[in-house]
Motif scaffolding. Sequence first.
Motif, PDB file in Angstrom:
ATOM      1  N   VAL A  78       0.855  -1.191   0.000  1.00  0.00           N
ATOM      2  CA  VAL A  78       0.000   0.000   0.000  1.00  0.00           C
ATOM      3  C   VAL A  78       0.892   1.243   0.000  1.00  0.00           C
ATOM      4  CG1 VAL A  78      -1.744   1.303   1.263  1.00  0.00           C
ATOM      5  CG2 VAL A  78      -1.873  -1.197   1.176  1.00  0.00           C
ATOM      6  N   ASP A  79       0.715   2.092  -0.996  1.00  0.00           N
ATOM      7  CA  ASP A  79       1.577   3.253  -1.156  1.00  0.00           C
ATOM      8  C   ASP A  79       1.566   4.161   0.073  1.00  0.00           C
ATOM      9  OD1 ASP A  79       3.185   5.042  -3.068  1.00  0.00           O
ATOM     10  OD2 ASP A  79       1.571   6.378  -2.418  1.00  0.00           O
ATOM     11  N   ALA A  80       0.393   4.409   0.628  1.00  0.00           N
ATOM     12  CA  ALA A  80       0.306   5.306   1.785  1.00  0.00           C
ATOM     13  C   ALA A  80       1.060   4.745   2.979  1.00  0.00           C
ATOM     14  CB  ALA A  80      -1.163   5.543   2.152  1.00  0.00           C
ATOM     15  N   ASP A  81       1.021   3.431   3.170  1.00  0.00           N
ATOM     16  CA  ASP A  81       1.759   2.815   4.270  1.00  0.00           C
ATOM     17  C   ASP A  81       3.261   2.969   4.064  1.00  0.00           C
ATOM     18  OD1 ASP A  81      -0.705   2.108   5.205  1.00  0.00           O
ATOM     19  OD2 ASP A  81      -0.298  -0.048   5.332  1.00  0.00           O
ATOM     20  N   CYS A  82       3.714   2.763   2.832  1.00  0.00           N
ATOM     21  CA  CYS A  82       5.152   2.890   2.556  1.00  0.00           C
ATOM     22  C   CYS A  82       5.632   4.322   2.792  1.00  0.00           C
ATOM     23  CB  CYS A  82       5.450   2.457   1.122  1.00  0.00           C
ATOM     24  SG  CYS A  82       5.172   0.692   0.816  1.00  0.00           S
ATOM     25  N   ARG A  83       4.827   5.275   2.399  1.00  0.00           N
ATOM     26  CA  ARG A  83       5.168   6.670   2.667  1.00  0.00           C
ATOM     27  C   ARG A  83       5.261   6.916   4.170  1.00  0.00           C
ATOM     28  NH1 ARG A  83       0.932   8.823   0.883  1.00  0.00           N
ATOM     29  NH2 ARG A  83       1.613   9.112  -1.270  1.00  0.00           N
ATOM     30  N   HIS A  84       4.317   6.345   4.896  1.00  0.00           N
ATOM     31  CA  HIS A  84       4.295   6.503   6.351  1.00  0.00           C
ATOM     32  C   HIS A  84       5.548   5.904   6.982  1.00  0.00           C
ATOM     33  CE1 HIS A  84       2.718   6.668  10.428  1.00  0.00           C
ATOM     34  NE2 HIS A  84       2.946   5.366  10.561  1.00  0.00           N
ATOM     35  N   PHE A  85       5.973   4.740   6.525  1.00  0.00           N
ATOM     36  CA  PHE A  85       7.166   4.101   7.099  1.00  0.00           C
ATOM     37  C   PHE A  85       8.388   5.005   6.954  1.00  0.00           C
ATOM     38  CE2 PHE A  85       5.087  -0.099   5.609  1.00  0.00           C
ATOM     39  CZ  PHE A  85       4.269  -0.128   6.734  1.00  0.00           C
TER      40      PHE A  85
END
Length: 284
Positions: A78-85
């Motif tokens: 999930v792109d948003a999760d990767c950005r969050h990490f």
Amino acid sequence: MPQPTKFYPRLKGRSAIVTGAGTQGDGIGTGRAIAMLLAGEGAHVALVDRDRESAEETRRRIDAAGGQAFTLAGDVTVDADCRHFVEQAVAHTGRLDILVNNVGISDPVALDAADESGWTRVIDVNLKSAMLMIRHAVPAMKAAGGGSIVNISSIAGMRAHGSIAYGPSKAAMAQLAAEIAVLHGRYGIRVNTVAPGHIMTPHAMHVLPEGLRTLRRAIAPLGIEGDAWDIARAVAFLASDDARFITGVLLPVDGGVTRIGPIAAHFLAEAELAADAGTEGLNQ
């Protein structure tokens, strides 16, 4: 190989992300070993896993050894999760220096057993996740003046193993690393791939019969299996300044399996298994 007890502070002050940093149960899989070794060498490690408790166990081990780590739960597809990490890694340490794309899953062996959704899931977890993590990590690494990305592939991406999605996804991970290495090397970002071979992890111990383990050892030129610490040591080297002039490489950590021809492997196995009192297990 026993757990390392002596560390070199090659990564002191560095900020790292390791995906798939947990291991089910009490064992030490590849992601947990990588995270523990990076922390042991001084990095502050963000432990990414879908299973927060599994990542928490890795964190507890790092804390007990005097290292620094924190956990992040989410989905690397999930792109948003990767950005969050990436944002959280930078928020904790002020920078991002190291990314290890370790997470991965396998697929059914037979072509007729692999439906489209299953194939897509393997590609997404193994390949898409690496692309998403890299896409968000590169700007943070540029801001830090450079960094090191290590993709964990497999020798199944170098030699056909009869997998429909796993092998192709792992081969593509190595090519993805090479492309990013070429595109972003001028920013001081190095990108390499480690390809584990016959590695004994808790998962492998659970699913592989002893007879197959015996055969794996027999065909390896070194005559042994590797373990998670072998992979972790390769990653720590590539992440460090010791590898400052190395980028775009695919490094097999496989005991020489990818260098031996099929006929030689056959005779090696035949000779060793004939002398091995435990070869009856192959016929069980």
